[in-house]
Design a protein around this motif. Structure first.
Motif, PDB file in Angstrom:
ATOM      1  N   PRO A 211       0.913  -1.147  -0.110  1.00 36.28           N
ATOM      2  CA  PRO A 211      -0.010  -0.083  -0.196  1.00 36.28           C
ATOM      3  C   PRO A 211       0.801   1.288  -0.023  1.00 36.28           C
ATOM      4  O   PRO A 211       0.416   2.323  -0.355  1.00 36.28           O
ATOM      5  N   ALA A 212       1.923   1.224   0.664  1.00 38.11           N
ATOM      6  CA  ALA A 212       2.936   2.530   0.379  1.00 38.11           C
ATOM      7  C   ALA A 212       3.179   2.571  -0.871  1.00 38.11           C
ATOM      8  O   ALA A 212       3.192   3.847  -1.404  1.00 38.11           O
ATOM      9  N   GLY A 213       3.408   1.574  -1.676  1.00 35.84           N
ATOM     10  CA  GLY A 213       3.990   1.800  -3.035  1.00 35.84           C
ATOM     11  C   GLY A 213       2.915   2.260  -3.894  1.00 35.84           C
ATOM     12  O   GLY A 213       2.947   3.145  -4.820  1.00 35.84           O
ATOM     13  N   GLN A 214       1.708   1.637  -3.785  1.00 32.46           N
ATOM     14  CA  GLN A 214       0.442   1.800  -4.911  1.00 32.46           C
ATOM     15  C   GLN A 214      -0.096   3.154  -4.459  1.00 32.46           C
ATOM     16  O   GLN A 214      -0.589   3.677  -5.123  1.00 32.46           O
ATOM     17  N   ASN A 215      -0.157   3.808  -3.167  1.00 33.97           N
ATOM     18  CA  ASN A 215      -0.475   5.143  -2.864  1.00 33.97           C
ATOM     19  C   ASN A 215       0.720   6.351  -2.797  1.00 33.97           C
ATOM     20  O   ASN A 215       0.144   7.225  -2.300  1.00 33.97           O
ATOM     21  N   GLY A 216       1.625   5.793  -3.116  1.00 29.70           N
ATOM     22  CA  GLY A 216       2.960   6.858  -3.287  1.00 29.70           C
ATOM     23  C   GLY A 216       3.233   7.465  -1.905  1.00 29.70           C
ATOM     24  O   GLY A 216       3.757   8.718  -2.073  1.00 29.70           O
ATOM     25  N   VAL A 217       3.357   6.369  -0.979  1.00 32.63           N
ATOM     26  CA  VAL A 217       3.994   7.094   0.370  1.00 32.63           C
ATOM     27  C   VAL A 217       5.038   6.104   0.782  1.00 32.63           C
ATOM     28  O   VAL A 217       5.411   5.092   0.209  1.00 32.63           O
ATOM     29  N   VAL A 218       5.686   6.510   1.953  1.00 33.73           N
ATOM     30  CA  VAL A 218       6.651   5.879   2.509  1.00 33.73           C
ATOM     31  C   VAL A 218       6.071   4.846   3.535  1.00 33.73           C
ATOM     32  O   VAL A 218       5.025   5.114   4.398  1.00 33.73           O
ATOM     33  N   GLY A 219       6.559   3.621   3.571  1.00 35.59           N
ATOM     34  CA  GLY A 219       6.280   2.532   4.534  1.00 35.59           C
ATOM     35  C   GLY A 219       7.300   1.559   5.094  1.00 35.59           C
ATOM     36  O   GLY A 219       8.002   1.184   4.119  1.00 35.59           O
ATOM     37  N   LEU A 220       7.483   1.555   6.280  1.00 32.16           N
ATOM     38  CA  LEU A 220       8.555   0.838   6.592  1.00 32.16           C
ATOM     39  C   LEU A 220       7.868  -0.614   7.573  1.00 32.16           C
ATOM     40  O   LEU A 220       7.220  -0.371   8.417  1.00 32.16           O
ATOM     41  N   LYS A 221       8.388  -1.655   7.157  1.00 35.86           N
ATOM     42  CA  LYS A 221       8.313  -2.914   7.607  1.00 35.86           C
ATOM     43  C   LYS A 221       9.353  -3.144   8.686  1.00 35.86           C
ATOM     44  O   LYS A 221      10.540  -3.656   7.784  1.00 35.86           O
ATOM     45  N   PRO A 222       9.179  -2.878   9.800  1.00 39.49           N
ATOM     46  CA  PRO A 222      10.601  -3.008  10.738  1.00 39.49           C
ATOM     47  C   PRO A 222      10.945  -4.570  10.976  1.00 39.49           C
ATOM     48  O   PRO A 222      10.560  -5.369  10.575  1.00 39.49           O
ATOM     49  N   THR A 223      12.180  -4.831  11.493  1.00 35.88           N
ATOM     50  CA  THR A 223      12.616  -5.794  11.930  1.00 35.88           C
ATOM     51  C   THR A 223      11.690  -6.526  12.939  1.00 35.88           C
ATOM     52  O   THR A 223      11.147  -5.953  13.951  1.00 35.88           O
ATOM     53  N   LEU A 224      11.169  -7.796  12.770  1.00 38.62           N
ATOM     54  CA  LEU A 224      10.389  -8.665  13.882  1.00 38.62           C
ATOM     55  C   LEU A 224      10.653  -8.255  15.174  1.00 38.62           C
ATOM     56  O   LEU A 224      11.929  -8.749  15.525  1.00 38.62           O
ATOM     57  N   GLY A 225       9.891  -7.969  15.969  1.00 42.71           N
ATOM     58  CA  GLY A 225      10.068  -7.788  17.379  1.00 42.71           C
ATOM     59  C   GLY A 225      10.380  -6.335  17.789  1.00 42.71           C
ATOM     60  O   GLY A 225      10.409  -5.966  19.014  1.00 42.71           O
ATOM     61  N   ALA A 226      10.740  -5.403  16.972  1.00 52.31           N
ATOM     62  CA  ALA A 226      11.083  -4.238  17.348  1.00 52.31           C
ATOM     63  C   ALA A 226       9.996  -3.573  17.841  1.00 52.31           C
ATOM     64  O   ALA A 226      10.154  -2.503  18.660  1.00 52.31           O
ATOM     65  N   ILE A 227       8.800  -3.564  17.187  1.00 50.14           N
ATOM     66  CA  ILE A 227       7.768  -3.184  17.790  1.00 50.14           C
ATOM     67  C   ILE A 227       6.683  -4.143  18.273  1.00 50.14           C
ATOM     68  O   ILE A 227       6.631  -5.159  18.154  1.00 50.14           O
ATOM     69  N   SER A 228       6.204  -4.020  19.472  1.00 52.28           N
ATOM     70  CA  SER A 228       5.336  -4.937  20.518  1.00 52.28           C
ATOM     71  C   SER A 228       4.193  -5.356  19.409  1.00 52.28           C
ATOM     72  O   SER A 228       3.654  -4.502  18.806  1.00 52.28           O
ATOM     73  N   GLY A 229       3.850  -6.564  19.270  1.00 48.56           N
ATOM     74  CA  GLY A 229       2.594  -7.034  18.648  1.00 48.56           C
ATOM     75  C   GLY A 229       1.260  -7.219  19.630  1.00 48.56           C
ATOM     76  O   GLY A 229       0.298  -7.606  19.282  1.00 48.56           O
ATOM     77  N   ASP A 230       1.726  -6.941  20.781  1.00 46.46           N
ATOM     78  CA  ASP A 230       0.468  -6.886  22.041  1.00 46.46           C
ATOM     79  C   ASP A 230      -0.559  -6.122  21.434  1.00 46.46           C
ATOM     80  O   ASP A 230      -0.299  -5.022  21.234  1.00 46.46           O
ATOM     81  N   GLY A 231      -1.935  -6.734  21.504  1.00 45.70           N
ATOM     82  CA  GLY A 231      -2.972  -5.901  21.184  1.00 45.70           C
ATOM     83  C   GLY A 231      -3.417  -5.889  19.780  1.00 45.70           C
ATOM     84  O   GLY A 231      -4.046  -4.904  19.270  1.00 45.70           O
TER      85      GLY A 231
END
Length: 501
Positions: A211-231
């Motif tokens: 969706p970042a590519g197709q909508n012309g914006v920046v999108g970061l998929k980080p290293t797994l675990g860098a951001i909590s998946g809780d909730g």
């Protein structure tokens, strides 16, 4: 000619550009970065209330066509007023204080929607996801929730990205009948349409970067675990992660600094004074032949990298067929396990995948556009103790990591660049999604960082390129994305065309 002009004027009346005359804040929201906003806030020439009101006004007008925002937080202006009082007392909490952010609606937000696009999750959660707590602690204004591909695009083999039973169909703000890609479709479209300064998406494989590519914006998929998946409503804890989406790399870096549970600060990675492209070695995974438009954008991007002083080496990432064969069946098993764990935390929700399947069969909306073949497959999938599953997961993760690590080492590369997407397809419920090109799987399956940044256009439709690297190389890929952004200035604001000529 007259009919085309009338159609264009009609769209512009509903979807004004984010320039000063259309915002009430005296400057162009589309071009503004968080550091620029903070300078205005600190100087007293802008308040968070005014900024939040400007974005709410655009949601009220522009989003009638885009349909990217599923719910607005009724406390947004009160949150902004709290931020203004803190700043006036000299107690601003950092660069995100007073900045409006939208959250994908599979992220638990206390008392607010959090449906994953499904009518089965009609009772809001009691608590915030951990990342929402971090945003609140940083003073960010939670503006609302964005639409998504229902259940993060993991319900049907013939799904249509950007559609959910609770939010309807999100359009691509560049050409409204084109698809925004999923599953973070609403987050990508909303940021592109300047409906918030930044947004949070989630990805298992492609759901931030596409969706970042197709909508012309920046999108970061980080290293797994860098951001909590809780909730966060899961597909698989083996690959799921939230991540920032923004119009500018610097904003994605600032948001990532708040979301990162390890306390890493990424702001320096996007600084103009940081290392640029000169002397860098970049591998380009062209994926040539699938999309002539993407091929052209990649060629132009390679030329820009070389002009900026980088050495570019063509590469092929190994093991892709074996990764593709193992990833999907592994995810099918993991989905049932992880979703049922999540459902146990939600009031009023079905408790099992079988109960959810039964709910969909009885509901008048849920199966109106496409089926639930993936739900049925997950219900009947082998358990996580199954040796075949365990080998599939091991193969997926190990070979994905090797594909990136070995390629970086063999060519002494800093990062790998690849096309993020081909031009957006026309939304069509009969045909479903029409993916032509994607490069998200190696980084997604490896748990490595991957950032998409605008790179060019096919007519009015954006095409991005992605920068990926090894474990915890988030700051590195952001640094290269920022340098590429400065070298190319490829991003443009959307035009809200009703269709292609």
């Amino acid at each position: 000619m007259r009919s085309l002009l009338a159609a264009a004027l009609a769209v512009l009346l509903v979807a004004p550009p984010a320039h000063a005359h259309g915002t009430g804040v005296g400057f162009d929201l589309d071009a503004a970065t968080i550091p620029q906003l903070v300078r205005r806030l600190d100087a007293g020439t802008l308040t968070s209330v005014d900024l939040t009101r400007a974005y709410l006004r655009r949601i009220d007008t522009v989003d009638r066509k885009v349909r990217s925002v599923l719910a607005v937080d009724s406390t947004a202006l009160a949150q902004a007023a709290d931020s203004d009082r803190r700043r006036k007392r000299g107690h601003a909490r950092g660069p995100m204080d007073g900045i409006p952010v939208l959250l994908k609606d599979n992220i638990d937000t206390r008392g607010l929607a959090s449906t994953a696009g499904s009518r089965a999750l009609s009772v809001p959660p009691r608590d915030d996801a951990e990342l929402v707590g971090r945003l609140r602690a940083a003073g960010a204004v939670v503006l609302g929730k964005t639409n998504l591909s229902e259940w993060a695009n993991f319900r049907s083999t013939r799904s249509t990205s950007g559609w959910s039973a609770t939010g309807g169909q999100t359009g691509n703000p560049f050409v409204l009948d084109r698809n925004p890609c999923g599953s973070s479709s609403g987050s990508g479209a909303a940021v592109a349409a300047s409906l918030a300064q930044v947004a949070v998406g989630t990805e298992t494989d492609g759901s931030i970067v596409c969706p970042a590519g197709q909508n012309g914006v920046v999108g970061l998929k980080p290293t797994l675990g860098a951001i909590s998946g809780d909730g966060i409503v899961p597909i698989s804890v083996e690959q799921d992660t939230a991540g920032p989406m923004a119009r500018h790399v610097v904003d994605a870096a600032i948001l990532m600094s708040v979301l990162d549970r390890r306390g890493d600060d990424y702001r320096a990675a996007s600084s103009p004074s940081s290392d640029g492209l000169r002397g860098a070695r970049i591998g380009v995974w062209r994926k040539a032949g699938a999309s002539p438009e993407a091929d052209r954008v990649v060629r132009d991007s390679v030329s820009a990298l070389r002009r900026a002083g980088a050495t570019v080496v063509d590469v092929e990432l190994p093991y892709q067929d074996r990764i593709d064969a193992a990833e999907f069946p592994a995810l099918i098993t993991e989905f049932k396990r992880d979703l049922e764990r999540y459902l146990a935390t939600r009031p009023g929700a079905p408790r099992t995948l079988s109960e959810l399947i039964a709910f969909n069969e009885q509901d008048p909306v849920e199966l109106s556009r496409f089926g639930q073949e993936l739900f049925l497959a997950a219900r009947d999938a082998p358990p996580p103790t199954d040796p075949t599953y365990r080998e599939q997961r091991r193969t997926t993760t190990t070979l994905a990591r090797r594909s990136i690590d070995e390629t970086l080492a063999a060519h002494e590369l800093d990062v790998i660049m690849a096309p993020t997407n081909s031009p957006a397809w026309k939304t069509d419920y009969a045909a479903g999604d029409a993916y032509v090109l994607g490069t998200s799987t190696p980084a997604a399956a490896a748990g490595y960082p991957n950032v998409s940044v605008p790179a060019g256009f096919a007519g009015p439709l954006p095409i991005g390129v992605s920068f990926m690297a090894g474990h915890r190389a988030d700051a590195k890929v952001l640094r290269f994305a920022a340098a590429f952004e400065r070298a190319t200035r490829a991003r443009q604001a959307p035009r809200y065309l009703p269709t292609l000529p």
